[in-house]
Structure formats: structure tokens, C-alpha cells
Motif scaffolding. Sequence first.
Motif, PDB file in Angstrom:
ATOM      1  N   HIS A 180       0.870  -1.184   0.000  1.00 50.05           N
ATOM      2  CA  HIS A 180       0.000   0.000   0.000  1.00 50.05           C
ATOM      3  C   HIS A 180       0.907   1.235   0.000  1.00 50.05           C
ATOM      4  O   HIS A 180       1.754   1.403   0.898  1.00 50.05           O
ATOM      5  CB  HIS A 180      -0.880  -0.026   1.252  1.00 50.05           C
ATOM      6  CG  HIS A 180      -1.984   0.987   1.242  1.00 50.05           C
ATOM      7  ND1 HIS A 180      -1.753   2.346   1.254  1.00 50.05           N
ATOM      8  CD2 HIS A 180      -3.342   0.843   1.210  1.00 50.05           C
ATOM      9  CE1 HIS A 180      -2.914   2.987   1.251  1.00 50.05           C
ATOM     10  NE2 HIS A 180      -3.891   2.101   1.214  1.00 50.05           N
ATOM     11  N   HIS A 181       0.713   2.097  -1.007  1.00 49.27           N
ATOM     12  CA  HIS A 181       1.596   3.251  -1.185  1.00 49.27           C
ATOM     13  C   HIS A 181       1.661   4.141   0.064  1.00 49.27           C
ATOM     14  O   HIS A 181       2.744   4.585   0.470  1.00 49.27           O
ATOM     15  CB  HIS A 181       1.082   4.062  -2.382  1.00 49.27           C
ATOM     16  CG  HIS A 181       1.907   5.258  -2.720  1.00 49.27           C
ATOM     17  ND1 HIS A 181       3.050   5.195  -3.472  1.00 49.27           N
ATOM     18  CD2 HIS A 181       1.762   6.571  -2.398  1.00 49.27           C
ATOM     19  CE1 HIS A 181       3.567   6.403  -3.609  1.00 49.27           C
ATOM     20  NE2 HIS A 181       2.800   7.263  -2.961  1.00 49.27           N
ATOM     21  N   MET A 182       0.522   4.399   0.684  1.00 52.28           N
ATOM     22  CA  MET A 182       0.519   5.323   1.828  1.00 52.28           C
ATOM     23  C   MET A 182       1.074   4.646   3.090  1.00 52.28           C
ATOM     24  O   MET A 182       1.704   5.298   3.919  1.00 52.28           O
ATOM     25  CB  MET A 182      -0.891   5.879   2.089  1.00 52.28           C
ATOM     26  CG  MET A 182      -1.449   6.688   0.931  1.00 52.28           C
ATOM     27  SD  MET A 182      -0.298   7.930   0.258  1.00 52.28           S
ATOM     28  CE  MET A 182      -0.257   9.154   1.555  1.00 52.28           C
ATOM     29  N   ALA A 184       3.495   2.641   2.934  1.00 54.10           N
ATOM     30  CA  ALA A 184       4.939   2.719   2.688  1.00 54.10           C
ATOM     31  C   ALA A 184       5.482   4.095   3.086  1.00 54.10           C
ATOM     32  O   ALA A 184       6.556   4.198   3.684  1.00 54.10           O
ATOM     33  CB  ALA A 184       5.236   2.419   1.225  1.00 54.10           C
ATOM     34  N   HIS A 185       4.722   5.168   2.764  1.00 53.77           N
ATOM     35  CA  HIS A 185       5.157   6.511   3.192  1.00 53.77           C
ATOM     36  C   HIS A 185       5.312   6.566   4.714  1.00 53.77           C
ATOM     37  O   HIS A 185       6.209   7.218   5.236  1.00 53.77           O
ATOM     38  CB  HIS A 185       4.128   7.563   2.761  1.00 53.77           C
ATOM     39  CG  HIS A 185       4.362   8.110   1.381  1.00 53.77           C
ATOM     40  ND1 HIS A 185       5.568   8.631   0.971  1.00 53.77           N
ATOM     41  CD2 HIS A 185       3.522   8.233   0.313  1.00 53.77           C
ATOM     42  CE1 HIS A 185       5.468   9.061  -0.282  1.00 53.77           C
ATOM     43  NE2 HIS A 185       4.247   8.830  -0.708  1.00 53.77           N
ATOM     44  N   ALA A 186       4.409   5.892   5.425  1.00 57.35           N
ATOM     45  CA  ALA A 186       4.459   5.938   6.902  1.00 57.35           C
ATOM     46  C   ALA A 186       5.575   5.048   7.441  1.00 57.35           C
ATOM     47  O   ALA A 186       6.355   5.459   8.301  1.00 57.35           O
ATOM     48  CB  ALA A 186       3.112   5.503   7.481  1.00 57.35           C
ATOM     49  N   ILE A 205       1.199  13.437   3.723  1.00 58.32           N
ATOM     50  CA  ILE A 205       0.766  14.523   2.832  1.00 58.32           C
ATOM     51  C   ILE A 205       1.485  14.399   1.489  1.00 58.32           C
ATOM     52  O   ILE A 205       2.703  14.473   1.414  1.00 58.32           O
ATOM     53  CB  ILE A 205       1.034  15.905   3.486  1.00 58.32           C
ATOM     54  CG1 ILE A 205       2.389  15.938   4.213  1.00 58.32           C
ATOM     55  CG2 ILE A 205      -0.085  16.255   4.449  1.00 58.32           C
ATOM     56  CD1 ILE A 205       2.702  17.279   4.866  1.00 58.32           C
ATOM     57  N   SER A 206       0.674  14.203   0.440  1.00 52.24           N
ATOM     58  CA  SER A 206       1.281  13.988  -0.877  1.00 52.24           C
ATOM     59  C   SER A 206       0.445  14.681  -1.942  1.00 52.24           C
ATOM     60  O   SER A 206      -0.388  15.537  -1.637  1.00 52.24           O
ATOM     61  CB  SER A 206       1.389  12.481  -1.138  1.00 52.24           C
ATOM     62  OG  SER A 206       0.109  11.943  -1.310  1.00 52.24           O
ATOM     63  N   GLY A 207       0.667  14.297  -3.201  1.00 54.73           N
ATOM     64  CA  GLY A 207      -0.079  14.925  -4.283  1.00 54.73           C
ATOM     65  C   GLY A 207      -1.531  14.464  -4.318  1.00 54.73           C
ATOM     66  O   GLY A 207      -2.418  15.200  -4.742  1.00 54.73           O
ATOM     67  N   THR A 389       9.417  11.977  -0.736  1.00 57.04           N
ATOM     68  CA  THR A 389       8.809  11.883  -2.070  1.00 57.04           C
ATOM     69  C   THR A 389       8.848  10.420  -2.494  1.00 57.04           C
ATOM     70  O   THR A 389       9.570   9.608  -1.915  1.00 57.04           O
ATOM     71  CB  THR A 389       9.579  12.752  -3.080  1.00 57.04           C
ATOM     72  OG1 THR A 389      10.967  12.472  -2.949  1.00 57.04           O
ATOM     73  CG2 THR A 389       9.359  14.232  -2.836  1.00 57.04           C
ATOM     74  N   ASP A 390       8.077  10.086  -3.531  1.00 63.26           N
ATOM     75  CA  ASP A 390       7.938   8.681  -3.919  1.00 63.26           C
ATOM     76  C   ASP A 390       9.302   8.046  -4.192  1.00 63.26           C
ATOM     77  O   ASP A 390      10.142   8.638  -4.865  1.00 63.26           O
ATOM     78  CB  ASP A 390       7.039   8.566  -5.156  1.00 63.26           C
ATOM     79  CG  ASP A 390       5.588   8.838  -4.799  1.00 63.26           C
ATOM     80  OD1 ASP A 390       5.291   8.976  -3.600  1.00 63.26           O
ATOM     81  OD2 ASP A 390       4.755   8.907  -5.726  1.00 63.26           O
ATOM     82  N   ASN A 391       9.484   6.856  -3.677  1.00 69.35           N
ATOM     83  CA  ASN A 391      10.780   6.174  -3.812  1.00 69.35           C
ATOM     84  C   ASN A 391      10.591   4.675  -3.656  1.00 69.35           C
ATOM     85  O   ASN A 391       9.554   4.216  -3.170  1.00 69.35           O
ATOM     86  CB  ASN A 391      11.754   6.724  -2.758  1.00 69.35           C
ATOM     87  CG  ASN A 391      11.288   6.414  -1.348  1.00 69.35           C
ATOM     88  OD1 ASN A 391      11.554   5.354  -0.808  1.00 69.35           O
ATOM     89  ND2 ASN A 391      10.531   7.337  -0.730  1.00 69.35           N
TER      90      ASN A 391
HETATM   91 ZN    ZN Z   1       3.499   9.256  -2.618  1.00 73.42          ZN
END
Ligand code: ZN
Length: 463
Positions: A180-182, A184-186, A205-207, A389-391
Amino acid sequence: MSSYLFASSPCSVSRFSLLLGSSLLFFGIKSSAPRLTRLRHTSKSWAHLCTRSSSKLFSALSSPPPAHDDVIMLGIETSCDDTAAAVVRGNGDILSQVVSSQADLLSRYGGVAPKMAEEAHSLVIDQVVQRALDDAKLTGNDLSAVAVTIGPGLSLCLRVGVQKARRLAGVFSLPIVGVHHMEAHALVARLIERNLQFPFLALLISGGHNLLILAHKLGHYLQLGTTIDDAIGEAYDKTARWLGLDMRKGGGPALEELALEGDANSINFSIPMRQHKDCNFSYAGLKTQVRLAIESRKISMENNPISLANLDDRRSQADIAASFQRVAVLHLEERCQRAIEWALKIEPSIKYLVLSGGVASNKYVRARLSHVVENNGLELVCPPPSLCTDNGVMVAWTGIEHFLLGRFDPPPPADEPEDAMFELRPRWPLGEEYSQGKSEARSLKRSRVFPSLASMIQGSVQN
Ligand code: ZN
Ligand code: KG4
């Protein structure tokens, strides 16, 4: 091909970047030479491991989980406009990190056009993944598994990453972890701050997303707030475009830079949703206020680069940028303050707030949020900008966290046809909504295609 040397990364490893052609930016992070260990699983063990027949997201290992050091995960990310891959070891060593940005395309076409973004991903995905393996001095044979973002995001774009992951996993007989992309951000914050234990609070907080999440434990998330319309990154990008900024670096960074020249108190934009005593967000109204401010000052808009503006216009534009940023971030601060109060009532042991996602790379955002967090006796964990940022690192790390709990899919067949069907989750909430947190201002965007990650995991545990 030219190469640039950057200062050492926060992981105390050297970082370099290569400019390939005009639109491909690659970032590499290298660390100590990898130990080449691969976990082997017999095909027999896969057969009885599936916990859910309807959703093939996760399987469970019957044997004890592997030692952290032995796990080597490739992470692939294509959910939006960056094609990214990275190799990460279970102990948190980042062995490589590669990002190919579509910023040029974005600046030319004014946003992410799904078909074009898909083509751009397809063009570079093989190169990006190969480069990540080469930088790590590894081959597919050395990997333990492949993690790939399966949602939320643009279907066309997600498909490119998932197809690549499945091809590679099929050839080398590797398990797959759908990420899950979000989440992963966390979770990448746990790679940066090893003391960061569950439960914790996260502002993501993203796009495309604004989320306030209470993370009880891995895969168990409560959504305290979300956006009812636009995310803050979208508001930054639109404002930057309207102000004629150079979008090649990204709208957010360009606006952050211009705001430094402006007076943040020059325009009194109103703070969104103050009458709603919840933790939800809204940025559509602020966008409209900005547009009206630009129009009323008769400042040249889109397609009129700020580099050609006269001094007065430039000052007005900087004032708008700074005033927008002040209010956009005040909205974050207010919602965050309330979320901390709610979260501490639910989980009094919370010590950390994670701030992540592309917009969290903004220095002003980080500084303002750190005040809120510290005033409440908590500690802020904010990954370095390259991990906000996305990585691919965040995807690989999240893959590792789930893999170590035995949550993964068996390897796809080596001869899987190009048109094979697989599941993507373009709309996929991270957690269940906190009942007290439901907004009275209901969003039209709430139609859900998939149950939340948290409910799927809980369901599979109960099964
Ligand atoms: Zn993102
Ligand atoms: O997480 P991310 O890389 O991709 C998505 O998942 O959307 O976030 C991208 C967003 C974009 O809107 C971009 O303009 C914004 O993050 N962003 C920033 C900054 N750097 C990236 N916004 C404000 N200030 C920045 N320095």
C-alpha cells in the motif's frame, strides 16, 4: 551521460546522481557491500500457504520468520509519476535507490496524464530496476522477494510496476509482497528511526492524499482524518502553475522557494474547515481563493513564466505564494493538534508523530509541524526529503516488514503470459474511519473499490 556527486545521505552512505538524457533523473544510494544470501523456499511450501483464496495478497509462512539480515528486498514503485526501485536489506541497509522522474512531462502537460505516464513508466522500468540491482551489486538470484506498490494510484501506472515485479519474480521464483503506497510513506520512518515503535500517529501529505492515521501495529490502522476534496500537494502544484513557476523541479519545491521572498501575512486567506471540529482536510476552497487573488491583481498566469515578470509582479506573486503556504500549513497544524488529542485518548502510550509524503520534504512544513508535535510532548519523525517523495526504498522496507510476518504471495509462474490478469487497487483506503472522525462535510470521492488494508489483514488473521 554526466554524473554529479551529492553530500552524504542521512543513512551515512554516499549518494550520487546521473543525468540520463534530458528527462531521466536517477539517484543512487550505496552502502556497505551486500552479503549475498538468498532465502530459498520450495514450491511445495507455497501451495499450502495462501490464507485468502479470494485475495491473493498475502500468504503465511509455516516456518519461523527469517533473520532480518538475511532478507534482501527489491522495491518497485510506479503508482503515480515517478518510476522508482531500490534494494534494501532486512536490517535497514539501503543497498541502492533509483528514481526516474517525469517532472519534464508534468511541466509540459500540466499534470499527470495517465496514458502518457504509463508510457513513460514503460519506457524506463527495465532500466530503473536493472540499475537498482547493479548499484546493489546483486542479481535477481540474490533477492529474497520483490515488493511492489499495488495501490492506491493510477491503474495504468500501477500495472507497469506490477507486471515488472511479476516477470522478475517469475524468472527467479521469488515471492511477491503487494504494498500500500501510503502505508509505505508511513513505515519508511521506521527504517530511519529505529526507536519508532507502534503505536504512533502519522500525518501523510502527498499529491493525492492527506491522511491522519493512528498506527496501532503493522497493518492495523485507524484513519482519523482524510481530505474531502484535494490534497495539499495538488494545491501546491496548482498554485505554482498559476503563478507561472518553473514546474520542472516540481510545483511544490518551486512554490516553497518563491514563498521565501514573500510576506506570508500580506493576504488573509481563510483557513479551511474551521467550523468542522474534526481532523479532515479540504484544499479546494483555498485553491479558489488563490486563483481569485491572482486574478484580482491582474498578474500574468499560466504560460507566463515568472522569470519574465517585472519586479512588482514578482513581489505580488511571492506574497501570494507565502500567504498560500502559511494558510495551507496552518490547516495541517490545526488538524494535527486535534488528531494528537484524539490519538492520546485512544492510545495514551503514543510518543511519535510521523510526517511523510512528498509535501513533508518542505522545510516550512517540517518546522511548523515540529512545533505542534513538540508542544504536545511528542517527537517528530520526518524521513529525509529523498524518502518523503515517492521512492523504492519505502516500498522495499514495507515489503520487508510484511514479509517478516509471513505476508506475501507465492512466485508467479515463470511463463506467465503478458496479458495475465492480476489485482490492482487504485482506490484502497489504508485504515478504517474513526467513527468520531467522520466528516459532516461529506466527500463525493468516497466510493471504495477495495476494503481497507487494515480490514483485509484483520480478516486474514481471523481466518
Ligand atoms: Zn506518494
Ligand atoms: O508522495 P509524492 O512524491 O507523490 C504522491 O504520492 O503524490 O508527493 C508529491 C507531491 C507533489 O504535489 C509535489 O509538488 C509535493 O509532493 N512536493 C512538495 C515539495 N516537494 C514535493 N510540496 C511542497 N514543498 C515541497 N518542497
